[in-house]
Design a protein around this motif. Structure first.
Motif, short mmCIF file in Angstrom:
data_model
loop_
_atom_site.label_atom_id
_atom_site.label_comp_id
_atom_site.label_asym_id
_atom_site.label_seq_id
_atom_site.Cartn_x
_atom_site.Cartn_y
_atom_site.Cartn_z
N ASN A 191 86.19 50.71 22.42
CA ASN A 191 85.50 51.99 22.45
C ASN A 191 86.34 53.08 23.12
O ASN A 191 86.20 54.26 22.82
N TRP A 221 88.09 55.85 21.44
CA TRP A 221 88.71 55.26 20.25
C TRP A 221 88.15 55.88 18.97
O TRP A 221 88.84 55.92 17.96
N SER A 222 86.93 56.38 19.01
CA SER A 222 86.30 56.87 17.79
C SER A 222 86.70 58.31 17.46
O SER A 222 87.04 58.61 16.31
N ASP A 223 86.66 59.18 18.46
CA ASP A 223 86.91 60.60 18.15
C ASP A 223 88.07 61.18 18.95
O ASP A 223 88.32 62.38 18.89
#
Length: 122
Positions: free
Chosen positions: A31, A52-54
């Motif tokens: 994450n 990690w996502s945006d």
């Protein structure tokens, strides 16, 4: 998941250095990735983290302006660009897997890489 930190070395004060943290294995479980550092006799200190996502970024106040964290999605690698290095930046730098919301405490991270030593001479 495995994290491997590299890129440290012996440098003179004032120069720049870029550290890398390469992730492998169960990267879908990541994450966030955080960079911490630990100087001899001191506790592990938060430097920066990235979602990690945006790719949202987070910095310790004392690192803002000199350090930049970034991520290469294709390489599953997180970088820490360090500019204008000072002798007090000397430490072993570690990367670890973090969670959301991003935290600045070492206990919120796991799967630490082996660390990479940065030594800044005056």
């Amino acid at each position: 998941v495995q994290l491997q930190a590299y890129g440290g070395g012996l440098v003179q004060a004032g120069v720049s250095l870029r550290l890398s943290c390469a992730a492998s294995g169960r990267t879908f479980s990541i994450n966030a990735i955080g960079w911490f550092r630990q100087a001899p006799g001191k506790e592990r200190e938060f430097v920066a983290a990235i979602s990690w996502s945006d790719s949202s970024t987070y910095y310790a106040d004392s690192m803002k302006g000199r350090f930049t964290i970034s991520r290469d999605n294709a390489k599953n690698t997180v970088y820490l660009q360090m500019n204008s290095l000072k002798p007090e930046d000397t430490a072993v730098y570690y990367c670890g897997r973090g969670s959301i919301p991003v935290r600045n405490t070492a206990t919120a991270y796991d799967y630490w890489g082996q660390g990479t030593l940065v030594t800044v001479s005056s």
